[in-house]
Design an enzyme around this catalytic site. Structure first.
Site, PDB file in Angstrom:
ATOM      1  N   ASP A 187     -24.265  53.358   6.707  1.00 59.47           N
ATOM      2  CA  ASP A 187     -23.192  52.749   7.488  1.00 59.47           C
ATOM      3  C   ASP A 187     -22.849  53.697   8.635  1.00 59.47           C
ATOM      4  O   ASP A 187     -22.612  54.887   8.412  1.00 59.47           O
ATOM      5  CB  ASP A 187     -21.980  52.573   6.558  1.00 59.47           C
ATOM      6  CG  ASP A 187     -20.871  51.763   7.199  1.00 59.47           C
ATOM      7  OD1 ASP A 187     -20.658  51.900   8.419  1.00 59.47           O
ATOM      8  OD2 ASP A 187     -20.208  51.021   6.469  1.00 59.47           O
TER       9      ASP A 187
ATOM     10  N   GLU B 237     -28.507  52.479  10.658  1.00 57.74           N
ATOM     11  CA  GLU B 237     -28.721  51.057  10.328  1.00 57.74           C
ATOM     12  C   GLU B 237     -28.430  50.852   8.845  1.00 57.74           C
ATOM     13  O   GLU B 237     -28.957  51.549   7.992  1.00 57.74           O
ATOM     14  CB  GLU B 237     -30.160  50.651  10.668  1.00 57.74           C
ATOM     15  CG  GLU B 237     -30.614  49.319  10.115  1.00 57.74           C
ATOM     16  CD  GLU B 237     -29.717  48.133  10.491  1.00 57.74           C
ATOM     17  OE1 GLU B 237     -29.382  47.970  11.673  1.00 57.74           O
ATOM     18  OE2 GLU B 237     -29.350  47.363   9.567  1.00 57.74           O
TER      19      GLU B 237
ATOM     20  N   ASP C 101     -23.237  48.557  18.174  1.00 56.74           N
ATOM     21  CA  ASP C 101     -23.617  47.136  18.207  1.00 56.74           C
ATOM     22  C   ASP C 101     -23.992  46.749  16.784  1.00 56.74           C
ATOM     23  O   ASP C 101     -25.153  46.568  16.458  1.00 56.74           O
ATOM     24  CB  ASP C 101     -24.792  46.921  19.175  1.00 56.74           C
ATOM     25  CG  ASP C 101     -25.178  45.444  19.255  1.00 56.74           C
ATOM     26  OD1 ASP C 101     -24.440  44.598  18.723  1.00 56.74           O
ATOM     27  OD2 ASP C 101     -26.236  45.154  19.851  1.00 56.74           O
TER      28      ASP C 101
HETATM   29  C1  LIG Z   1     -26.760  42.781  16.619  1.00 59.21           C
HETATM   30  S1  LIG Z   1     -27.746  43.829  15.709  1.00 59.21           S
HETATM   31  C2  LIG Z   1     -27.991  45.199  16.786  1.00 59.21           C
HETATM   32  C3  LIG Z   1     -28.867  44.854  17.953  1.00 59.21           C
HETATM   33  C4  LIG Z   1     -29.449  46.065  18.657  1.00 59.21           C
HETATM   34  N1  LIG Z   1     -28.494  46.598  19.624  1.00 59.21           N
HETATM   35  C5  LIG Z   1     -30.738  45.729  19.348  1.00 59.21           C
HETATM   36  O1  LIG Z   1     -30.944  46.217  20.458  1.00 59.21           O
HETATM   37  O2  LIG Z   1     -31.563  45.004  18.805  1.00 59.21           O
HETATM   38  C6  LIG Z   1     -26.623  44.519  14.547  1.00 59.21           C
HETATM   39  C7  LIG Z   1     -27.295  45.468  13.560  1.00 59.21           C
HETATM   40  O3  LIG Z   1     -26.287  46.291  12.953  1.00 59.21           O
HETATM   41  C8  LIG Z   1     -26.553  46.422  11.569  1.00 59.21           C
HETATM   42  N2  LIG Z   1     -25.281  46.784  10.927  1.00 59.21           N
HETATM   43  C9  LIG Z   1     -24.263  45.972  10.588  1.00 59.21           C
HETATM   44  N3  LIG Z   1     -23.206  46.690  10.156  1.00 59.21           N
HETATM   45  C10 LIG Z   1     -23.574  48.002  10.233  1.00 59.21           C
HETATM   46  C11 LIG Z   1     -22.926  49.234   9.932  1.00 59.21           C
HETATM   47  N4  LIG Z   1     -21.668  49.255   9.492  1.00 59.21           N
HETATM   48  N5  LIG Z   1     -23.607  50.391  10.099  1.00 59.21           N
HETATM   49  C12 LIG Z   1     -24.888  50.370  10.565  1.00 59.21           C
HETATM   50  N6  LIG Z   1     -25.553  49.225  10.872  1.00 59.21           N
HETATM   51  C13 LIG Z   1     -24.909  48.065  10.714  1.00 59.21           C
HETATM   52  C14 LIG Z   1     -27.135  45.088  11.192  1.00 59.21           C
HETATM   53  O4  LIG Z   1     -27.892  45.169  10.008  1.00 59.21           O
HETATM   54  C15 LIG Z   1     -28.001  44.771  12.418  1.00 59.21           C
HETATM   55  O5  LIG Z   1     -29.281  45.326  12.271  1.00 59.21           O
END
Ligand SMILES: C[S@@+](CC[C@H](N)C(=O)[O-])C[C@H]1O[C@@H](n2cnc3c(N)ncnc32)[C@H](O)[C@@H]1O
Length: 204
Positions: free
Chosen positions: A102, A73, A121
């Site tokens: 990341d 995350e 996701d």
């Molecule tokens: C739509 S949410 C995920 C929902 C999750 N599947 C759930 O069950 O609640 C997207 C998440 O990915 C994180 N995020 C965005 N880009 C990312 C990256 N490159 N690496 C890791 N996390 C990332 C965001 O901060 C957010 O918490």
């Protein structure tokens, strides 16, 4: 620097916003859980998840019998909110490891052929990015790195707000059995369809 807010709305729902843009809430979480079920049904037990969000994918993996779940995350604020009980949290489980990083960097550091599945996701899908930096994650080079981290027969599954021909093509370059699973959802009274696009590492 992203502004990350996990807050309680007037209707009682918890929502996650990044830089003012709605990412998700805890009202309609079926597609996040379908993402987990998709790889569990393929037999996955050791899984990397990109994006904790409100924790529903991780929770479904743990509830569905995964033996090891690593979640990458980007935002520590999200990890803190889920640990404090937001969404599907808290996720206290010895099978779970949350890494604040990341997911692209985490995938790069993975040993070859060690995982049963990767669930991505992190954004709204390749065509609706909240984080512009995630563009490369959906490209062929990134898919190749994910494929290399999977055991033969392992699955890469990507959540997307819409079906995506370029993503299907990138998956097909490095994986077999590429499929798109439509997930019907009801959003504030509107029928919508989200997608899980996936492929499997060749067995031979
Ligand atoms: C739509 S949410 C995920 C929902 C999750 N599947 C759930 O069950 O609640 C997207 C998440 O990915 C994180 N995020 C965005 N880009 C990312 C990256 N490159 N690496 C890791 N996390 C990332 C965001 O901060 C957010 O918490």
């Amino acid at each position: 620097m992203d502004e990350v807010v996990v807050s309680r709305r007037a209707d009682g729902a918890t929502e996650l916003r990044v830089n003012g843009v709605f990412v998700m809430d805890d009202v309609e979480t079926s597609s996040e859980r379908v993402l987990a079920e998709h790889v569990l049904e393929a037999g996955a037990r050791e899984v990397l998840v990109g994006g904790l969000g409100l924790g529903y994918t991780a929770r479904a993996l743990l509830d569905g019998g995964a033996t090891r779940v690593v979640v990458a995350e980007l935002h520590p604020e999200v990890v803190r909110a889920v640990a404090a009980g937001a969404g599907a949290g808290p996720l206290d489980d010895p099978r779970l490891q949350i890494v604040v990083d990341d997911v692209a960097a985490v995938v790069e550091a993975l040993p070859a052929s060690g995982l049963d599945a990767i669930c991505l996701d992190v954004d709204n899908g390749p065509d609706f990015l909240v984080h512009p930096g995630n563009h490369a994650l959906y490209g062929a080079d990134s898919i190749a790195r994910c494929a290399g981290a999977l055991r033969p027969g392992g699955v890469l599954a990507v959540w997307s707000m819409a079906d995506s021909a370029p993503l299907r093509q990138a998956l097909a370059e490095h994986l077999e059995d590429v499929t798109g699973t439509a997930v019907p959802v009801l959003l504030q009274g509107r029928d919508e369809t989200y997608w899980i696009l996936s492929g499997r590492r060749r067995s031979g």
